[in-house]
Write an enzyme that holds these catalytic residues in place. Structure first.
Site, mmCIF file in Angstrom:
data_model
loop_
_atom_site.group_PDB
_atom_site.id
_atom_site.type_symbol
_atom_site.label_atom_id
_atom_site.label_comp_id
_atom_site.label_asym_id
_atom_site.label_seq_id
_atom_site.Cartn_x
_atom_site.Cartn_y
_atom_site.Cartn_z
ATOM 1 N N TYR B 91 73.836 -26.760 51.690
ATOM 2 C CA TYR B 91 75.009 -25.831 51.479
ATOM 3 C C TYR B 91 75.815 -26.134 52.853
ATOM 4 O O TYR B 91 76.442 -25.420 53.205
ATOM 5 C CB TYR B 91 74.437 -24.334 51.663
ATOM 6 N N ASP B 150 61.735 -21.260 50.613
ATOM 7 C CA ASP B 150 61.200 -22.584 50.362
ATOM 8 C C ASP B 150 60.992 -23.446 51.638
ATOM 9 O O ASP B 150 59.814 -23.776 52.139
ATOM 10 C CB ASP B 150 61.340 -23.286 49.276
ATOM 11 N N HIS B 386 70.214 -33.051 48.151
ATOM 12 C CA HIS B 386 70.934 -32.581 47.006
ATOM 13 C C HIS B 386 71.919 -31.558 47.595
ATOM 14 O O HIS B 386 71.761 -31.028 48.744
ATOM 15 C CB HIS B 386 70.124 -31.868 46.203
ATOM 16 N N TYR B 468 76.760 -17.533 44.127
ATOM 17 C CA TYR B 468 76.316 -16.481 45.177
ATOM 18 C C TYR B 468 76.401 -17.224 46.665
ATOM 19 O O TYR B 468 76.690 -16.534 47.669
ATOM 20 C CB TYR B 468 75.014 -16.012 45.161
ATOM 21 N N ARG B 469 76.845 -18.349 46.825
ATOM 22 C CA ARG B 469 76.867 -18.977 47.884
ATOM 23 C C ARG B 469 77.144 -20.592 47.512
ATOM 24 O O ARG B 469 76.920 -21.053 46.446
ATOM 25 C CB ARG B 469 75.167 -18.929 48.626
#
Ligand SMILES: Cc1cc2nc3c(=O)[nH]c(=O)nc-3n(C[C@H](O)[C@H](O)[C@H](O)COP(=O)(O)OP(=O)(O)OC[C@H]3O[C@@H](n4cnc5c(N)ncnc54)[C@H](O)[C@@H]3O)c2cc1C
Lengths: 130, 523
Positions: B91, B150, B386, B468-469
């Protein structure tokens, strides 16, 4: 991201690989288990290594760095960085500050230059003296 | 020297000197070598002109130092981008949205200020990672569990402010936040919730305080710098038990989700799980792809039956007293038995505390409240990282089937094979889909990925699904889709932004909200 889809297909294979690896290496608990080896009296490099590197490059199951190196070296070299005798301080620093594959580079607020020197010294402690 | 946009080199030099006076010279980073460590290692714009490389980084070790930095930034109109642990990989990592921003790196502020074992909460500084917090609790044998996402190297503060998710019953991380200390763009320190009452005895026990509740406006936000955060923890459960529900027909997904939703909303299933199907959600498989190309589900169902692979499976995690979790699993089985042909499989179960030997055999400890980096071993070998496309869907099988078809179509129309989706139940009453895109150190391939990603944003929005983000690169695109009534929500955010941060110094561009002086240029 608990990728169940990926899990079913790929992970089972990886888990098997991890178990094989764990069986091969003498099993000691990871740095985050109740039986963490005491840091008391250990060199700074050991302590910093446990703090920043062992979650990925430690012993036991579920350690992606160790798994990736096992896959890369296929037994030619130890998958555990702590067992290597051919690393140089320079190469350790290059990987920490440049990253590799999914391992990102680490900022100096995470691992300072002095911590990195200590980690590099720890990982090269068993090298044969020239 | 790299310089923030719109700032003269003279002003920037003066600002850097003031930063050095505030935090000490070693904690102001300006060399290219040091600043490269603030690039996003998983950047989808790596080495392109738009890659948001910072002009400096400054690392304070206390609230007063943060205030001093903010005052200087106001004086010279320097854009600051706040990170706590800076591990927001997928992100944006530790990189800003606006190229040339100064990263405000709070990693050194890493004190656990309080852990309460009776009311189960913690008060933390931003630099405390999940690993640090677990270690702290573990060394003192405190009677609390944390809920890690995670990767354990991020922080409760950074992750919760991004509204991330984990796996135990405390998996909705922002929902667990109780009370913030925030340095405002003016440099003033504010406490939210009960913290506004001097000497408050319940800052971490009651979220709302009195009057309008403002804690949430500091999540995914550019309105303040969080310097302390309260977070609720979990009393350690007595036991964990898991079991998997397996169904064999395509349309069984519909009752599967419906029954799950009822169990979750009733509080019987409290942990996060994920809906799985090797036929639809797994990595590409040429044999299955060709069966799917027929456009009918029958060949897939036949394949499932022949190979004895469940078409859909749903692992269920239960946390609580041993007798209760056993009864909950029995009850769940009773409920799911209304689906013809359903089968069940008992999964791992544990009693806590775990012994060292037992623990050493568990590859993925995250659902047991123990942070790890195990997730990285699930990524394809040689991967460079990713980014995640993460829309929120209704909690229904119909919606999921529709989304899979839509995302598959977009992927294949743009020549990207088929979508490998992860479907999580991280937030109540909704599903979150994560569509993972590999990033590479290859400009052409990253451009292609961005094209697909942007098409997906539009297609999802056209179906009423929003993210959501998102990664910093796509914050504007996603903000554009939240456009009800001529973008009134964004205009409202901008009104607040202009009032609270008139010089636009904090995290410009975060979630598509730009300060006044950059708004037109960046629109
Ligand atoms: C393989 C993989 C798996 C992942 N799995 C998960 C998962 O299970 N769950 C999940 O939620 N995420 C997951 N992520 C995404 C991400 O890595 C985590 O969310 C991570 O915790 C975020 O980084 P951080 O905690 O270091 O936050 P930071 O990078 O420190 O902060 C994130 C953002 O929050 C804002 N912010 C941070 N601190 C402050 C502050 N003090 N004041 C104001 N604003 C602030 C900033 O905008 C910043 O960019 C995963 C990523 C990868 C690569």
């Amino acid at each position: 991201m608990k990728t169940m889809g990926i899990r079913l297909a790929v992970v089972l294979g990886l888990i098997l690989a991890a178990q094989a690896l764990a069986a091969q290496e003498q099993r000691v608990p990871s740095a985050w288990t109740p039986a963490t080896p005491s840091a008391q009296g250990q060199p700074r490099g050991y302590v910093e290594y446990q703090k920043f590197c062992s979650q990925c490059h430690g012993q036991g199951v579920g350690k992606p760095g160790t798994l990736a190196l096992a896959d890369k070296y296929k037994g030619e070299k130890p998958a555990l960085l702590e067992k290597r005798t051919d690393l140089t301080p320079e190469i350790v620093k290059i990987f920490v500050r440049n990253g590799i594959s999914v391992m990102p580079f680490f900022r100096k607020t995470e691992i300072s230059d002095a911590d990195l020197d200590a980690i590099a010294a720890y990982l090269t402690r068993n090298n044969k003296k020239p | 020297m790299r310089i923030p946009p719109g700032v003269s080199s003279k002003d920037f030099s003066s600002a850097l000197q003031e930063f050095e006076a505030a935090v000490g010279k070693p904690w102001v980073f300006t060399s290219d070598e040091d600043l490269d460590l603030y690039r996003d290692s998983y950047s989808p714009v790596w080495n392109e002109d738009e890659e948001p490389i910072p002009s400096a980084a400054v690392a304070p070790d206390g609230v007063e130092q943060v205030q001093a930095i903010v005052r200087t930034a106001n004086k010279y109109k320097i854009p600051l981008w706040t990170i706590s642990t800076g591990k927001n990989l997928g992100y944006g990592g530790s990189a800003p949205r606006l190229r040339g921003s100064v990263v405000l790196d709070l990693k050194r502020m890493n004190r656990v200020l309080e852990i309460n074992e009776k009311n189960h909460y913690a008060l933390l500084e931003p630099g405390v990672s999940y690993f640090d917090l677990y270690q702290y609790i573990h060394e003192r044998q405190l009677n609390v569990w944390i809920d890690p996402p995670d990767p354990g190297w991020g922080s409760p503060v950074g992750n919760s402010l991004e509204r991330g998710g984990g796996y135990t019953p405390m998996h909705d991380h922002f929902d667990a936040v109780c009370g913030l200390e925030v340095v405002l763009p003016s440099g003033e320190v504010m406490r939210t919730g009960m913290g506004a009452l001097p000497g408050a005895k319940t800052w971490q026990q009651y979220k709302y305080g009195f009057g309008p509740h403002v804690t949430p406006i500091f999540s995914q936000s550019s309105l303040g710098i969080v310097t302390k955060m309260g977070i609720w923890l979990l009393p350690p459960p007595e036991a964990y038990l898991s079991g998997t529900v397996m169904v064999w027909k395509h349309h069984d997904l519909i009752p599967l989700v419906e029954i799950f939703a009822e169990l979750q909303d009733s509080g019987i299933i409290r942990g996060t799980t994920s809906f799985a199907s090797p036929f639809w959600l797994g990595p590409p498989n040429p044999e299955l792809d060709s069966l799917r190309a027929s456009g009918s589900v029958k060949p897939l169902e036949d394949y499932a039956e022949r190979k004895k692979i469940p078409y859909w499976s749903l692992p269920l995690p239960f946390y609580g007293p041993a007798k209760v979790v056993a009864a909950q699993w029995e009850y769940a089985k009773e409920k799911f038995s209304s689906i013809p042909g359903v089968t069940f499989q008992d999964g791992p179960s544990h009693r806590f505390p775990l012994g060292a030997e037992e623990l050493a055999k568990i590859p993925d400890t995250v659902p047991l409240g123990i942070p790890s980096l195990h997730i990285f071993s699930l990524l394809p070998p040689g991967s460079q990282g990713h980014i995640g496309f993460s829309p929120i869907l209704p909690m229904s099988g119909e919606a999921l089937l529709e989304a899979m078809t839509v995302f598959d179509r977009v992927h294949s129309e743009l020549g990207a094979g088929r979508a490998a989706l992860v479907v999580l139940t991280s937030f109540p009453r909704a599903l979150v889909i994560i569509d993972l895109f590999p990033v590479e150190r290859n400009v052409e391939r990253n451009r292609k990925t961005r094209e697909i990603y942007r098409r997906l944003i539009k297609e999802a929005a056209a179906h009423g699904w929003g993210e959501y983000r998102t990664h910093t690169t796509f914050m504007g695109d996603i903000s554009n889709t939240y456009s009800f009534n001529n973008h009134v929500l964004r205009r409202f955010h901008e009104t607040i932004k202009d009032a609270v941060d008139p010089n636009g110094i904090l995290s410009p561009g975060k979630c598509g909200i730009w300060p006044k002086h950059l708004r037109e240029e960046k629109a």
